[in-house]
Scaffold this active site. Structure first.
Site, PDB file in Angstrom:
ATOM      1  N   ARG A   1      15.345  60.870  55.312  1.00 38.39           N
ATOM      2  CA  ARG A   1      14.950  60.675  56.713  1.00 38.39           C
ATOM      3  C   ARG A   1      15.357  61.912  57.530  1.00 38.39           C
TER       4      ARG A   1
ATOM      5  N   GLY B   1      35.387  73.183  61.032  1.00 38.33           N
ATOM      6  CA  GLY B   1      35.364  73.565  62.438  1.00 38.33           C
ATOM      7  C   GLY B   1      36.763  73.796  62.997  1.00 38.33           C
TER       8      GLY B   1
ATOM      9  N   GLU C   1      21.432  64.390  46.273  1.00 38.15           N
ATOM     10  CA  GLU C   1      22.114  65.499  45.595  1.00 38.15           C
ATOM     11  C   GLU C   1      23.028  64.966  44.486  1.00 38.15           C
TER      12      GLU C   1
ATOM     13  N   HIS D   1       8.701  91.896  43.568  1.00 39.82           N
ATOM     14  CA  HIS D   1       8.075  91.304  42.391  1.00 39.82           C
ATOM     15  C   HIS D   1       8.976  91.484  41.179  1.00 39.82           C
TER      16      HIS D   1
ATOM     17  N   CYS E   1      34.136  69.738  53.552  1.00 37.21           N
ATOM     18  CA  CYS E   1      33.348  70.735  52.821  1.00 37.21           C
ATOM     19  C   CYS E   1      34.060  71.191  51.551  1.00 37.21           C
TER      20      CYS E   1
ATOM     21  N   CYS F   1      30.505  70.205  50.325  1.00 36.29           N
ATOM     22  CA  CYS F   1      29.697  71.343  49.853  1.00 36.29           C
ATOM     23  C   CYS F   1      30.212  71.967  48.547  1.00 36.29           C
TER      24      CYS F   1
ATOM     25  N   GLU G   1       8.530  85.984  46.988  1.00 35.04           N
ATOM     26  CA  GLU G   1       7.392  86.839  47.370  1.00 35.04           C
ATOM     27  C   GLU G   1       6.179  86.002  47.776  1.00 35.04           C
TER      28      GLU G   1
ATOM     29  N   TYR H   1      20.484  63.084  51.993  1.00 28.79           N
ATOM     30  CA  TYR H   1      20.730  64.204  51.092  1.00 28.79           C
ATOM     31  C   TYR H   1      21.974  64.043  50.226  1.00 28.79           C
TER      32      TYR H   1
ATOM     33  N   LYS I   1      30.290  69.696  45.386  1.00 34.30           N
ATOM     34  CA  LYS I   1      28.869  69.334  45.186  1.00 34.30           C
ATOM     35  C   LYS I   1      28.096  70.496  44.566  1.00 34.30           C
TER      36      LYS I   1
ATOM     37  N   ASP J   1      31.066  67.620  62.842  1.00 34.28           N
ATOM     38  CA  ASP J   1      30.356  66.375  62.518  1.00 34.28           C
ATOM     39  C   ASP J   1      30.546  65.265  63.542  1.00 34.28           C
TER      40      ASP J   1
HETATM   41  P1  FAD Z   1      35.634  67.933  58.372  1.00 26.61           P
HETATM   42  O1  FAD Z   1      35.395  69.094  57.491  1.00 26.61           O
HETATM   43  O2  FAD Z   1      35.282  66.595  57.844  1.00 26.61           O
HETATM   44  O3  FAD Z   1      37.163  67.986  58.791  1.00 26.61           O
HETATM   45  C1  FAD Z   1      37.781  66.996  59.560  1.00 26.61           C
HETATM   46  C2  FAD Z   1      39.230  66.910  59.138  1.00 26.61           C
HETATM   47  O4  FAD Z   1      39.963  66.160  60.112  1.00 26.61           O
HETATM   48  C3  FAD Z   1      39.409  66.179  57.813  1.00 26.61           C
HETATM   49  O5  FAD Z   1      40.325  66.870  56.999  1.00 26.61           O
HETATM   50  C4  FAD Z   1      39.985  64.830  58.239  1.00 26.61           C
HETATM   51  O6  FAD Z   1      40.748  64.233  57.223  1.00 26.61           O
HETATM   52  C5  FAD Z   1      40.813  65.244  59.431  1.00 26.61           C
HETATM   53  N1  FAD Z   1      41.113  64.165  60.367  1.00 26.61           N
HETATM   54  C6  FAD Z   1      40.338  63.120  60.734  1.00 26.61           C
HETATM   55  N2  FAD Z   1      40.964  62.389  61.658  1.00 26.61           N
HETATM   56  C7  FAD Z   1      42.168  62.987  61.888  1.00 26.61           C
HETATM   57  C8  FAD Z   1      43.254  62.710  62.754  1.00 26.61           C
HETATM   58  N3  FAD Z   1      43.209  61.681  63.609  1.00 26.61           N
HETATM   59  N4  FAD Z   1      44.340  63.518  62.717  1.00 26.61           N
HETATM   60  C9  FAD Z   1      44.392  64.584  61.876  1.00 26.61           C
HETATM   61  N5  FAD Z   1      43.370  64.895  61.053  1.00 26.61           N
HETATM   62  C10 FAD Z   1      42.267  64.112  61.062  1.00 26.61           C
HETATM   63  N6  FAD Z   1      27.485  71.030  54.679  1.00 26.61           N
HETATM   64  C11 FAD Z   1      26.905  72.212  54.380  1.00 26.61           C
HETATM   65  O7  FAD Z   1      26.809  73.085  55.246  1.00 26.61           O
HETATM   66  N7  FAD Z   1      26.446  72.471  53.124  1.00 26.61           N
HETATM   67  C12 FAD Z   1      26.549  71.570  52.137  1.00 26.61           C
HETATM   68  O8  FAD Z   1      26.127  71.833  51.017  1.00 26.61           O
HETATM   69  C13 FAD Z   1      27.161  70.322  52.421  1.00 26.61           C
HETATM   70  N8  FAD Z   1      27.316  69.406  51.448  1.00 26.61           N
HETATM   71  C14 FAD Z   1      27.958  68.239  51.721  1.00 26.61           C
HETATM   72  C15 FAD Z   1      28.120  67.335  50.698  1.00 26.61           C
HETATM   73  C16 FAD Z   1      28.752  66.139  50.932  1.00 26.61           C
HETATM   74  C17 FAD Z   1      28.946  65.168  49.794  1.00 26.61           C
HETATM   75  C18 FAD Z   1      29.236  65.847  52.235  1.00 26.61           C
HETATM   76  C19 FAD Z   1      29.931  64.553  52.490  1.00 26.61           C
HETATM   77  C20 FAD Z   1      29.081  66.743  53.259  1.00 26.61           C
HETATM   78  C21 FAD Z   1      28.429  67.950  53.019  1.00 26.61           C
HETATM   79  N9  FAD Z   1      28.244  68.893  54.017  1.00 26.61           N
HETATM   80  C22 FAD Z   1      27.624  70.082  53.740  1.00 26.61           C
HETATM   81  C23 FAD Z   1      28.665  68.639  55.394  1.00 26.61           C
HETATM   82  C24 FAD Z   1      29.979  69.359  55.719  1.00 26.61           C
HETATM   83  O9  FAD Z   1      30.957  69.013  54.779  1.00 26.61           O
HETATM   84  C25 FAD Z   1      30.416  68.964  57.117  1.00 26.61           C
HETATM   85  O10 FAD Z   1      29.379  69.222  58.023  1.00 26.61           O
HETATM   86  C26 FAD Z   1      31.659  69.742  57.566  1.00 26.61           C
HETATM   87  O11 FAD Z   1      32.721  69.533  56.679  1.00 26.61           O
HETATM   88  C27 FAD Z   1      32.047  69.283  58.972  1.00 26.61           C
HETATM   89  O12 FAD Z   1      33.214  69.939  59.381  1.00 26.61           O
HETATM   90  P2  FAD Z   1      34.168  69.282  60.488  1.00 26.61           P
HETATM   91  O13 FAD Z   1      35.171  70.326  60.806  1.00 26.61           O
HETATM   92  O14 FAD Z   1      33.380  68.697  61.567  1.00 26.61           O
HETATM   93  O15 FAD Z   1      34.869  68.062  59.753  1.00 26.61           O
HETATM   94  P1  NA7 Z   2      22.522  59.679  56.309  1.00 29.93           P
HETATM   95  O1  NA7 Z   2      21.826  60.966  56.488  1.00 29.93           O
HETATM   96  O2  NA7 Z   2      23.006  58.963  57.494  1.00 29.93           O
HETATM   97  O3  NA7 Z   2      21.569  58.715  55.469  1.00 29.93           O
HETATM   98  C1  NA7 Z   2      21.973  57.474  55.060  1.00 29.93           C
HETATM   99  C2  NA7 Z   2      21.087  56.979  53.947  1.00 29.93           C
HETATM  100  O4  NA7 Z   2      21.576  55.721  53.498  1.00 29.93           O
HETATM  101  C3  NA7 Z   2      19.650  56.742  54.386  1.00 29.93           C
HETATM  102  O5  NA7 Z   2      18.823  56.960  53.283  1.00 29.93           O
HETATM  103  C4  NA7 Z   2      19.682  55.269  54.784  1.00 29.93           C
HETATM  104  O6  NA7 Z   2      18.433  54.639  54.684  1.00 29.93           O
HETATM  105  C5  NA7 Z   2      20.610  54.715  53.743  1.00 29.93           C
HETATM  106  N1  NA7 Z   2      21.282  53.493  54.193  1.00 29.93           N
HETATM  107  C6  NA7 Z   2      21.975  53.341  55.335  1.00 29.93           C
HETATM  108  N2  NA7 Z   2      22.485  52.094  55.390  1.00 29.93           N
HETATM  109  C7  NA7 Z   2      22.096  51.477  54.265  1.00 29.93           C
HETATM  110  C8  NA7 Z   2      22.314  50.177  53.752  1.00 29.93           C
HETATM  111  N3  NA7 Z   2      23.029  49.286  54.425  1.00 29.93           N
HETATM  112  N4  NA7 Z   2      21.794  49.874  52.555  1.00 29.93           N
HETATM  113  C9  NA7 Z   2      21.061  50.788  51.863  1.00 29.93           C
HETATM  114  N5  NA7 Z   2      20.812  52.025  52.311  1.00 29.93           N
HETATM  115  C10 NA7 Z   2      21.327  52.357  53.496  1.00 29.93           C
HETATM  116  O7  NA7 Z   2      23.775  59.787  55.360  1.00 29.93           O
HETATM  117  P2  NA7 Z   2      24.274  60.782  54.230  1.00 29.93           P
HETATM  118  O8  NA7 Z   2      25.460  60.132  53.625  1.00 29.93           O
HETATM  119  O9  NA7 Z   2      23.218  61.152  53.266  1.00 29.93           O
HETATM  120  O10 NA7 Z   2      24.710  62.067  55.031  1.00 29.93           O
HETATM  121  C11 NA7 Z   2      25.465  61.970  56.208  1.00 29.93           C
HETATM  122  C12 NA7 Z   2      25.908  63.323  56.614  1.00 29.93           C
HETATM  123  O11 NA7 Z   2      26.983  63.664  55.749  1.00 29.93           O
HETATM  124  C13 NA7 Z   2      24.878  64.375  56.451  1.00 29.93           C
HETATM  125  O12 NA7 Z   2      24.273  64.706  57.665  1.00 29.93           O
HETATM  126  C14 NA7 Z   2      25.686  65.513  55.868  1.00 29.93           C
HETATM  127  O13 NA7 Z   2      26.016  66.471  56.819  1.00 29.93           O
HETATM  128  C15 NA7 Z   2      26.929  64.958  55.361  1.00 29.93           C
HETATM  129  P3  NA7 Z   2      17.395  54.530  55.937  1.00 29.93           P
HETATM  130  O14 NA7 Z   2      16.638  55.820  55.937  1.00 29.93           O
HETATM  131  O15 NA7 Z   2      18.229  54.362  57.173  1.00 29.93           O
HETATM  132  O16 NA7 Z   2      16.593  53.347  55.613  1.00 29.93           O
END
Ligand code: FAD
Ligand code: NA7
Length: 609
Positions: A339, A136, A317, A584, A172, A177, A589, A313, A180, A446
C-alpha cells in the site's frame, strides 16, 4: 598506516573502551565502589555502607581480567591516587578519608535522598536532550554537540514480548535496514550459486545454508556498529544514558535504566526521536508465539516453514529473503500488496515472488495462534478468516507479524510539556522545521506524522535541525522526491510519485508514462527469465516532461535509483534522459533509451539483450 600508528590507534580504542566500561559501572547504581578485595580501606568503606544499610555495587578490580588497565584508566578518570573510589549518584566522592568525613552527620543519606527532580532556577543541565538514540537522534545529538552545545542522548530498548533486546543505534542498525540487507544478500548468494554453474563453476550438489552461522556473523557485525556508535558519542562529547526517558516536568525528564535506577535531567530544548515498534494483532496467541522483525534477525535457530502476516515492505522483504534462503514461506495478505507504492510495480513484485516459491494467501487474516509443539522452531496452528467469514487452519513453524509499527510516543509523558500527538496513530505533527506545538520540543524520524519512515530521512532531518538550532543555517529537510528501495529480493527502486498519485495530481491526460522490460546481461547465460525486470518513468507533460516518478524493478535497483534521485532533484526532464549517454552493458542504461509510452500500447517485450 604504519605499525606505530596502528598501535596508537589500537591503544586509543582500548582506552575509549575502558572509559565506557567505567562510565557504565558508575551510572548503573546509586553507589558504586571501585575497590580491591585485598585493600584494607576498601573493606572498611564497604563495611561502612553495610552498616548504613546502603546498597552498593563493588567493582573488584583485582578480580577482573582487565583489572590493571582499568585501574590505570580509573586513575586518569578520577585523578585519585588510592582506592577505593566511591561514586554516589554519578558524582565522585573520593577515597576512604572523604567517605568517612561524609558519613559523619548522615551526609550520605542526605546525598542519596537529595531530590534531583527540583530543577534549578534559570539553569538547565543540558542545552538539548534527545530521547531516542536511533538514526535520527544520534545524528542530531552529534551535530548539536559540534556547535559546542551540551547534549544528552537517552536510548533504551524495551525487550520484545519474546525478550529480544539490542544495543545502541536504534531500529536501522539492530533490527531494520542493516540485518535486513545482509539477509537479502544471503538470499542473493543462493541465486548466484545456482547461476554460477552456467558460468563454469563446479558446485557440490547439496550446498547447505546454516541459519545460525549467518545470524551469528550478522549479529557480530551489528555488535561492532553498536560499539562504534558508543565511541562516536564520546568523541563528539555527547553524554549518553542507557535509560528510558519520559517527561516529568515541562523542561525535565526522568531516565530509568534496566535495573530501575532513576535519574533526572533538565534541558532548554528537547528532541523526540523514539521511533516505532512492531504492532501485534491482538488475537489469542500472538504475543506468546509470534515473532516480529524485532526477533527475526537474531533468531538463534532457523525459522523453517514460515507464515508472514502483512503485505507492506517489511513483510515482503522478510518473506523474500526467507524464501531466497530456501525456506517454505507463505504471505497472508489482508488487502493489497505494498500500500502506498506504485501498484503496477507492487503486483509485478508479487508475481515475481510467487514464481520464486513464495505462496500468497489473499484476503485472509489470522484470528488465533495455538502452539502444537514447543521447540526451536516449534509447531504452530494458525486459524485464519477471510472477509466473507471462511475459516482456514494451517500449520507453520514460525509466524512473523509485519502488520505495521506503532510510534513510541504514548508513554513518555508528552502531555506534561503539552506536546500534541495524533490520538489515533500516536504520531507527532510538526511544522516544516520539525517543531511540535510546544516551541522548545522538536521531533524527527519515524515518530513524525505524514513523513517517510526511512533512515536517511531521519538522519537528514536531525542534522539540519541541529544546524538551524545552533548554527546559522536555515536549510530545512526536503521530504519530497526521497528515493527508496524494496529488497524483495528482486529490488524495486522508486523516487517521486507512483503512477496513481501522478494521475490524481496532474490528470491522466497530463502525464506520459515511458516504460520497458529489460533483460540484465548477467541473467542471459544462466537462462534466467526475460521480461521480469521493468523500468518506468512518469513525466509531467505540462512541465516540459519533467520526471515526476521513477520506478525500476531490477537487480541492484537501489544503486540505480540513488543516482537518478540526484538528477530528479535537479529537475530532470525526459529530454535530458534521452540526451544522456548510457553505460553499456548495465541495467540502468534502459533509462536513456525509453521510447514506448504506455498510452501508445506499443510492445515493450524484449527478445534479447
Ligand atoms: P529508531 O531508529 O527506531 O530509534 C529510536 C530509538 O529510541 C530506539 O533505539 C528506541 O529503543 C529508543 N527509544 C524509544 N523510546 C525511548 C524512550 N522513551 N527513552 C529512550 N529511548 C527510547 N529504512 C531505510 O532507510 N532503509 C531500509 O532498508 C529500511 N529497512 C527497514 C527494515 C525493517 C525491518 C524496519 C523495521 C525498518 C526499516 N527501515 C529502513 C526504517 C528505519 O529503520 C527507520 O526509518 C529508522 O530507524 C528511524 O529512525 P528513528 O531515529 O526515527 O528511530
Ligand atoms: P505498514 O506499511 O504499516 O503496512 C502494514 C501491512 O500490514 C499492510 O500490508 C497492512 O494491510 C497489513 N496489516 C495491518 N494490520 C493487519 C491485520 N490486523 N491483519 C493482517 N494484515 C494487517 O507496515 P510495515 O511493517 O510494512 O512498515 C512500517 C514501517 O516500518 C515502514 O514505513 C518502514 O519504514 C518501517 P492493509 O494494506 O492495511 O490491508
Amino acid at each position: 598506516m604504519d605499525g606505530k600508528e596502528e598501535s596508537e590507534w589500537g591503544r586509543d580504542k582500548k582506552k575509549t573502551g575502558l572509559k565506557i566500561e567505567i562510565e557504565e559501572y558508575i551510572s548503573s547504581r546509586d553507589v558504586v565502589i571501585f575497590s580491591k578485595t585485598t585493600c584494607g580501606n576498601c573493606t572498611k568503606v564497604k563495611d561502612l555502607f553495610d552498616e548504613l544499610n546502603i546498597q552498593y555495587l563493588a567493582v573488584e578490580i583485582n578480580k577482573m581480567d582487565n583489572g590493571q588497565e582499568l585501574e590505570e584508566e580509573l586513575y586518569e578518570y578520577t585523578m585519585e591516587m588510592a582506592l577505593p573510589n566511591v561514586f554516589v549518584k554519578d558524582k565522585l566522592i573520593g577515597d576512604y578519608t572523604e567517605v568517612i568525613q561524609l558519613s559523619k552527620g548522615g551526609l550520605f543519606q542526605k546525598l542519596l535522598e537529595d531530590k534531583e527532580d527540583k530543577p534549578k532556577e534559570n539553569t538547565y543541565d543540558y542545552d538539548l536532550i534527545v530521547i531516542g538514540g536511533g538514526s535520527g537522534g544520534l545524528a542530531a545529538s552529534k551535530e548539536a554537540a559540534k556547535y559546542g552545545k551540551k547534549v544528552l542522548v537517552l536510548d533504551y530498548v524495551a525487550p520484545s514480548p519474546l525478550g529480544t533486546t539490542w544495543g545502541l543505534g536504534g531500529t536501522c542498525v539492530n533490527v531494520g535496514c542493516i540485518p535486513k540487507k545482509l539477509m537479502h544478500q544471503a538470499a542473493l548468494l543462493r541465486q548466484a550459486l545456482k547461476d554460477s554453474c552456467k558460468y563454469g563453476w563446479k558446485i557440490e550438489d547439496n550446498v547447505q545454508h546454516n541459519w545460525e552461522a549467518m545470524s551469528e556473523s550478522i549479529q557480530n557485525y551489528i555488535g561492532s556498529l553498536n560499539w562504534n556508535y558508543r565511541v562516536s558519542l564520546i568523541e563528539n562529547k555527547v553524554k549518553y544514558e542507557n535509560g528510558f526517558g519520559e517527561f516529568v516536568g515541562p523542561h525535565q525528564i526522568k531516565s530509568t535504566n534496566s535495573k530501575g535506577k532513576v535519574k533526572f535531567f533538565t534541558a532548554e530544548k528537547f528532541l523526540i526521536a523514539t521511533g516505532e515498534r512492531p504492532r501485534y494483532l491482538g488475537i489469542p496467541g500472538d504475543k506468546e508465539y509470534c515473532i516480529t522483525s524485532d526477533d527475526l534477525f537474531s533468531l538463534p535457530y532457523c525459522p523453517e516453514k514460515t507464515l508472514v502476516v502483512g503485505a507492506s515492505y517489511v513483510a515482503l522483504e522478510c518473506a523474500g529473503f526467507l524464501a531466497g534462503l530456501g525456506l517454505n514461506v507463505t504471505v497472508m495478505v489482508r488487502s493489497i500488496l505494498l500500500r502506498g507504492f506504485d501498484q503496477q510495480m507492487a503486483n509485478k513484485i508479487g508475481e515475481h515472488m510467487e514464481e520464486h516459491g513464495v505462496k500468497f494467501i489473499k484476503h485472509f487474516v489470522p484470528i488465533k495462534i495455538e502452539q502444537m509443539e514447543a521447540g526451536t522452531p516449534g509447531r504452530l496452528k494458525v486459524t485464519s478468516q477471510s472477509a466473507d467469514g471462511a475459516e482456514m487452519i494451517e500449520e507453520y513453524n514460525t509466524v512473523l507479524l509485519a502488520i505495521g509499527r506503532d510510534a513510541c510516543t504514548r508513554n513518555i509523558g508528552l502531555d506534561i510539556p503539552g506536546v500534541r500527538i495524533n490520538e489515533k496513530t500516536g504520531k507527532i505533527p510538526v511544522n516544516d522545521e520539525e517543531q511540535t506545538n510546544v516551541p522548545y520540543v522538536y521531533a524527527i524520524g519515524d515518530v513524525l506524522e505524514d513523513k517517510l519512515e526511512l533512515t536517511p530521512v531521519a538522519i537528514q532531518a536531525g542534522r539540519l535541525l541541529a544546524r538551524r538550532l545552533y548554527g546559522d543555517s536555515t536549510l530545512k529537510c526536503d521530504y519530497i522526491n526521497v528515493p527508496t528501495t524494496v529488497f524483495t529480493p528482486l529490488e524495486y527502486g522508486a523516487c517521486g510519485l507512483s503512477e496513481e498519485n501522478a494521475i490524481s495530481r496532474y490528470g491522466e491526460e497530463n502525464i506520459e508514462v515511458y516504460h520497458s522490460y529489460f533483460w540484465p546481461l548477467e541473467w542471459t547465460v544462466p537462462s534466467r527469465e526475460n521480461n521480469k525486470c521493468y523500468a518506468k518513468v512518469i513525466c509531467h507533460l505540462k512541465d516540459n516532461e519533467r520526471v515526476v516518478g521513477f520506478h525500476v524493478l531490477a537487480p541492484n535497483a537501489g544503486e540505480i535509483t540513488q543516482g537518478f534521485a540526484a538528477a530528479i532533484k535537479c529537475g530532470l526532464t525526459k529530454e535530458q534522459l534521452d540526451c544522456t549517454i548510457g553505460i553499456h552493458p548495465v541495467c540502468a542504461e534502459i533509462f536513456t533509451t525509453l521510447s514506448v509510452t504506455k498510452r501508445s500500447g506499443g510492445s515493450i517485450v524484449q527478445a534479447g539483450c
